[in-house]
Write a protein that holds these residues in place. Structure first.
Motif, PDB file in Angstrom:
ATOM      1  N   PHE A   1      63.239  40.689   7.667  1.00  0.00           N
ATOM      2  CA  PHE A   1      63.759  39.796   6.640  1.00  0.00           C
ATOM      3  C   PHE A   1      62.619  39.162   5.842  1.00  0.00           C
ATOM      4  O   PHE A   1      62.690  39.044   4.623  1.00  0.00           O
ATOM      5  CB  PHE A   1      64.650  38.718   7.252  1.00  0.00           C
ATOM      6  N   LYS A   2      61.531  38.785   6.506  1.00  0.00           N
ATOM      7  CA  LYS A   2      60.374  38.218   5.803  1.00  0.00           C
ATOM      8  C   LYS A   2      59.790  39.239   4.826  1.00  0.00           C
ATOM      9  O   LYS A   2      59.414  38.887   3.704  1.00  0.00           O
ATOM     10  CB  LYS A   2      59.311  37.764   6.799  1.00  0.00           C
ATOM     11  N   ALA A   3      59.721  40.496   5.258  1.00  0.00           N
ATOM     12  CA  ALA A   3      59.204  41.549   4.365  1.00  0.00           C
ATOM     13  C   ALA A   3      60.117  41.724   3.155  1.00  0.00           C
ATOM     14  O   ALA A   3      59.644  41.910   2.030  1.00  0.00           O
ATOM     15  CB  ALA A   3      59.062  42.862   5.121  1.00  0.00           C
ATOM     16  N   ILE A   4      61.425  41.641   3.363  1.00  0.00           N
ATOM     17  CA  ILE A   4      62.392  41.751   2.261  1.00  0.00           C
ATOM     18  C   ILE A   4      62.186  40.595   1.281  1.00  0.00           C
ATOM     19  O   ILE A   4      62.168  40.790   0.066  1.00  0.00           O
ATOM     20  CB  ILE A   4      63.838  41.776   2.799  1.00  0.00           C
ATOM     21  N   GLN A   5      61.988  39.372   1.815  1.00  0.00           N
ATOM     22  CA  GLN A   5      61.761  38.212   0.948  1.00  0.00           C
ATOM     23  C   GLN A   5      60.459  38.344   0.168  1.00  0.00           C
ATOM     24  O   GLN A   5      60.412  38.038  -1.019  1.00  0.00           O
ATOM     25  CB  GLN A   5      61.728  36.932   1.787  1.00  0.00           C
ATOM     26  N   GLU A   6      59.395  38.802   0.827  1.00  0.00           N
ATOM     27  CA  GLU A   6      58.103  38.955   0.148  1.00  0.00           C
ATOM     28  C   GLU A   6      58.187  39.961  -0.993  1.00  0.00           C
ATOM     29  O   GLU A   6      57.582  39.775  -2.039  1.00  0.00           O
ATOM     30  CB  GLU A   6      57.023  39.383   1.146  1.00  0.00           C
ATOM     31  N   ARG A   7      58.950  41.017  -0.781  1.00  0.00           N
ATOM     32  CA  ARG A   7      59.110  42.036  -1.826  1.00  0.00           C
ATOM     33  C   ARG A   7      60.132  41.639  -2.881  1.00  0.00           C
ATOM     34  O   ARG A   7      60.238  42.291  -3.902  1.00  0.00           O
ATOM     35  CB  ARG A   7      59.574  43.356  -1.206  1.00  0.00           C
ATOM     36  N   LYS A   8      60.923  40.634  -2.568  1.00  0.00           N
ATOM     37  CA  LYS A   8      62.046  40.267  -3.438  1.00  0.00           C
ATOM     38  C   LYS A   8      62.949  41.484  -3.658  1.00  0.00           C
ATOM     39  O   LYS A   8      63.395  41.766  -4.769  1.00  0.00           O
ATOM     40  CB  LYS A   8      61.546  39.697  -4.754  1.00  0.00           C
TER      41      LYS A   8
ATOM     42  N   GLU B   1      75.529  46.089  20.484  1.00  0.00           N
ATOM     43  CA  GLU B   1      74.703  44.980  20.961  1.00  0.00           C
ATOM     44  C   GLU B   1      73.227  45.395  20.933  1.00  0.00           C
ATOM     45  O   GLU B   1      72.829  46.400  21.522  1.00  0.00           O
ATOM     46  CB  GLU B   1      75.100  44.595  22.387  1.00  0.00           C
ATOM     47  N   LEU B   2      72.441  44.591  20.233  1.00  0.00           N
ATOM     48  CA  LEU B   2      71.009  44.880  20.113  1.00  0.00           C
ATOM     49  C   LEU B   2      70.314  44.790  21.459  1.00  0.00           C
ATOM     50  O   LEU B   2      70.656  43.949  22.295  1.00  0.00           O
ATOM     51  CB  LEU B   2      70.339  43.847  19.207  1.00  0.00           C
ATOM     52  N   LEU B   3      69.313  45.635  21.648  1.00  0.00           N
ATOM     53  CA  LEU B   3      68.423  45.465  22.789  1.00  0.00           C
ATOM     54  C   LEU B   3      67.566  44.232  22.532  1.00  0.00           C
ATOM     55  O   LEU B   3      67.203  43.942  21.387  1.00  0.00           O
ATOM     56  CB  LEU B   3      67.529  46.699  22.960  1.00  0.00           C
ATOM     57  N   PRO B   4      67.217  43.472  23.570  1.00  0.00           N
ATOM     58  CA  PRO B   4      66.446  42.237  23.375  1.00  0.00           C
ATOM     59  C   PRO B   4      65.152  42.445  22.589  1.00  0.00           C
ATOM     60  O   PRO B   4      64.781  41.593  21.774  1.00  0.00           O
ATOM     61  CB  PRO B   4      66.161  41.768  24.802  1.00  0.00           C
ATOM     62  N   ASP B   5      64.472  43.572  22.801  1.00  0.00           N
ATOM     63  CA  ASP B   5      63.206  43.820  22.099  1.00  0.00           C
ATOM     64  C   ASP B   5      63.390  43.993  20.596  1.00  0.00           C
ATOM     65  O   ASP B   5      62.425  43.848  19.832  1.00  0.00           O
ATOM     66  CB  ASP B   5      62.522  45.079  22.645  1.00  0.00           C
ATOM     67  N   SER B   6      64.602  44.311  20.152  1.00  0.00           N
ATOM     68  CA  SER B   6      64.837  44.555  18.731  1.00  0.00           C
ATOM     69  C   SER B   6      65.125  43.274  17.944  1.00  0.00           C
ATOM     70  O   SER B   6      64.960  43.253  16.724  1.00  0.00           O
ATOM     71  CB  SER B   6      65.997  45.525  18.540  1.00  0.00           C
ATOM     72  N   LYS B   7      65.532  42.209  18.618  1.00  0.00           N
ATOM     73  CA  LYS B   7      65.922  40.987  17.900  1.00  0.00           C
ATOM     74  C   LYS B   7      64.784  40.383  17.074  1.00  0.00           C
ATOM     75  O   LYS B   7      64.998  40.026  15.913  1.00  0.00           O
ATOM     76  CB  LYS B   7      66.504  39.971  18.878  1.00  0.00           C
ATOM     77  N   PRO B   8      63.545  40.265  17.609  1.00  0.00           N
ATOM     78  CA  PRO B   8      62.475  39.677  16.788  1.00  0.00           C
ATOM     79  C   PRO B   8      62.149  40.515  15.538  1.00  0.00           C
ATOM     80  O   PRO B   8      61.698  39.966  14.529  1.00  0.00           O
ATOM     81  CB  PRO B   8      61.260  39.639  17.728  1.00  0.00           C
ATOM     82  N   LEU B   9      62.406  41.806  15.597  1.00  0.00           N
ATOM     83  CA  LEU B   9      62.117  42.677  14.457  1.00  0.00           C
ATOM     84  C   LEU B   9      62.986  42.323  13.248  1.00  0.00           C
ATOM     85  O   LEU B   9      62.561  42.500  12.106  1.00  0.00           O
ATOM     86  CB  LEU B   9      62.311  44.140  14.852  1.00  0.00           C
ATOM     87  N   LEU B  10      64.183  41.790  13.495  1.00  0.00           N
ATOM     88  CA  LEU B  10      65.050  41.412  12.377  1.00  0.00           C
ATOM     89  C   LEU B  10      64.391  40.357  11.499  1.00  0.00           C
ATOM     90  O   LEU B  10      64.441  40.440  10.271  1.00  0.00           O
ATOM     91  CB  LEU B  10      66.399  40.899  12.892  1.00  0.00           C
ATOM     92  N   MET B  11      63.756  39.347  12.098  1.00  0.00           N
ATOM     93  CA  MET B  11      63.103  38.304  11.311  1.00  0.00           C
ATOM     94  C   MET B  11      61.878  38.854  10.580  1.00  0.00           C
ATOM     95  O   MET B  11      61.626  38.513   9.428  1.00  0.00           O
ATOM     96  CB  MET B  11      62.720  37.114  12.188  1.00  0.00           C
ATOM     97  N   THR B  12      61.113  39.717  11.254  1.00  0.00           N
ATOM     98  CA  THR B  12      59.958  40.352  10.607  1.00  0.00           C
ATOM     99  C   THR B  12      60.422  41.131   9.385  1.00  0.00           C
ATOM    100  O   THR B  12      59.814  41.050   8.305  1.00  0.00           O
ATOM    101  CB  THR B  12      59.248  41.292  11.597  1.00  0.00           C
TER     102      THR B  12
END
Length: 197
Positions: A115-122, A102-113
């Motif tokens: 994922f956006k970096a992964i999309q930008e880099r393709k 189970e993720l710590l609450p502070d880590s959840k927003p980092l997943l979206m950040t």
């Protein structure tokens, strides 16, 4: 050629009447400049500042005296290579509650950040590596670290990343960020590391 400390060097084959290798030392992505030793049978030159350059023509001739090239000259010589250089990998660490995936609450927003970096880099070259602290036995901790890595990989797949792009690994308690004695709860070791290339 022998490397010491962190360096980023450009190696170029120069064909101006004779062939050989020009070595130019430039900063890495963080701005740090290391050192590089250019050595032949006849001598050696140490490059240790940004723009330092030497030419090695043949193995029986010493490298040329060190010259410092300005950024314009470096761009003229190596602009195409620099423009095609891949971006350095991105690194993320996601943290978990003790004994669970189970993720710590502070880590959840980092997943979206992330994922956006992964999309930008393709990017389709991502490592997801699970870890644990040393509470409990290593067999159990390997299982927990696998569940953590799989949970992050599943979240990335749920938000659109192909599973073919993921290299999922786990190490249990065997690769701590903070070394501890056995059965010591260390939150920084309960993590999944993600590297995006």
């Amino acid at each position: 050629m022998k490397n010491s400390t962190v360096l980023f060097a450009i190696f170029g084959l120069m064909l101006a009447g004779c062939s050989g290798t020009t070595v130019v030392l430039v900063p890495d992505a963080t701005g740090k400049v290391g050192k590089v030793s250019v050595k032949t049978k006849a001598g050696e030159q140490l490059l240790s500042q940004s723009g330092a350059s030497t030419f090695a023509g043949t193995v029986d001739k010493a490298p040329s005296q060190v010259q410092v090239l300005d950024s314009t000259k470096i761009q003229d010589m190596f602009g195409t290579a620099l423009a095609n250089e891949p971006a350095p990998p991105l690194h993320y660490s996601i943290y978990f509650k003790s004994g669970s995936a189970e993720l710590l609450p502070d880590s959840k927003p980092l997943l979206m950040t992330m994922f956006k970096a992964i999309q930008e880099r393709k990017s389709c070259d991502i490592s997801v590596i699970g870890h644990s602290d040393r509470v409990g036995d290593n067999g159990t901790n390997k299982g927990i670290s696998l569940k953590r890595a799989e949970s992050v990989a599943n979240v990335l797949k749920t938000i659109g990343l192909s599973g073919d792009c993921l290299d999922v690994r786990y190490y249990g308690e065997n690769d701590p960020v903070v070394p501890t004695a056995d059965n010591v709860a260390e939150p920084r070791n309960r993590r999944v590391e993600i590297e995006v290339r």
